[in-house]
Enzyme design. Structure first.
Site: not given
Ligand code: PMV
Length: 327
Positions: A118, A111, A113, A120, A115, A163
């Site tokens: 996706s 999914p 955005g 990366a 967490g 990521d």
């Molecule tokens: O939500 P995601 O999968 O983009 O993870 C972000 C993680 C953070 O620590 C908030 C930012 C980062 O670049 O590490």
């Protein structure tokens, strides 16, 4: 045409604090983005059926001026286009082919955005596929470095290596500043994911933590405390002490919540999982909406999440020991 895939991830510990040099431990999961790249005469053509963007096909010359005409929220589209555009810049640089054109096809079961890493995964798979298409073989570590540069460019210099390194290498990894390593001996942790169908704005959430941390010493202490939780967690990683691991996940969620990055739906999924007997549960990634990860080796949390209002999808996620790979 070359196709590569790369996994998404959950954060066992350490998101947000990792941006300030604390350690983090993300784990790759068996949900992948697949990217196919074919060299064309010029420009960049992107097709995606399932970036959760209701399907879009765009054709533009990559200079950012030619905006595609599709029925998708502009910020989501800009973000997706920005990542692919920057990934292609990295590929042209790596292959010393500044004018190379590409047709790129993206398929993903991660999914967007939410967490689960996706963007990366798409960037890592795109860099791998498009460089191979030009006859250049990068190591996973080289792909990770270039993918990190992409995230830095798209996220206005606010990104950690977590990521992208995790997606390129697979398995559990530990990231502390520029020090990125794979963590051996981590078994298949019993991850259960709950997804509220939404997404958080990573840039805004990171900026929110940054200003809290600048304003209040206790917010800076909270970020540092997340680092302590991670170090404590590392000591039991690789053992079967899931009880301690779960307690530390709970603690990590509380600290993230104090920093303002949880949400009502994330909290209610976390509590549903805990009430159903999960050993621990926390949000994963930037927060604001999206996914939680629980640790549960029974069916309790999975079943409870499926009946939790606001939880749109719940599934088990196996640790994926494969990072980026050619399909
Ligand atoms: O939500 P995601 O999968 O983009 O993870 C972000 C993680 C953070 O620590 C908030 C930012 C980062 O670049 O590490």
């Amino acid at each position: 045409m070359v196709t590569s895939s790369a996994p998404g991830k959950v954060y066992l510990f350490g998101e947000h604090a990792v941006v300030y040099g604390e350690p983090a431990v993300p784990c790759a999961i068996e949900r992948r983005a697949r990217v196919s790249a074919r060299e064309i005469d010029e420009g960049l053509r992107i097709n995606s059926e399932d970036l959760q963007l209701d399907g879009f096909t765009v054709e533009y010359d990559g200079d950012g001026e030619d905006q595609p005409d599709v029925d998708v929220a502009q910020p989501i589209l800009d973000a997706a286009m920005g990542y692919v555009n920057e990934a292609v810049s990295q590929v042209r640089d790596a292959a010393d082919a500044p004018d190379a054109g590409f047709e790129i096809e993206i398929a993903s079961d991660i999914p967007l955005g939410a967490g689960l890493g996706s963007s990366a995964a798409v960037v890592v798979a795109a860099i791998d596929a498009a460089t191979r298409e030009l006859g250049v073989e990068l190591t996973p570590a080289e792909v990770a470095e270039r993918a990190y540069q992409v995230e830095m460019a798209v996220q206005d210099g606010q990104a950690s290596r977590a990521d992208t390194f995790c997606s390129a290498m697979g398995g559990a990894v530990r990231v502390e500043g520029d020090d990125c390593r794979t963590v051996d001996g981590v078994g298949n942790l019993p991850f259960v994911i709950g997804y509220d169908g939404g997404a958080g704005d990573t840039g805004a959430l990171v900026a929110g933590v940054r200003s809290l941390r600048a304003e209040y010493d206790f917010a800076a202490d909270t970020v540092a405390a997340i680092g302590d939780v991670v170090r404590e967690g590392e000591a039991v990683l690789g053992t079967d002490d899931y009880g301690t691991l779960g307690d530390l996940m709970d603690f990590n969620h509380g600290l993230l919540s104090a920093l303002g990055v949880s949400s009502r739906s994330l909290d209610s999924m976390v509590w549903a999982a805990r009430d159903a007997g999960a050993m621990g549960a926390k949000l994963t990634g930037a927060g604001g909406g999206g996914c939680i990860v629980a640790l549960d080796d029974t069916d309790g949390a999975l079943t409870a999440l499926r009946y939790t209002p606001g939880c749109e999808d719940a599934f088990r996620a196996e640790l994926d020991t494969d990072g980026v790979r050619r399909e």
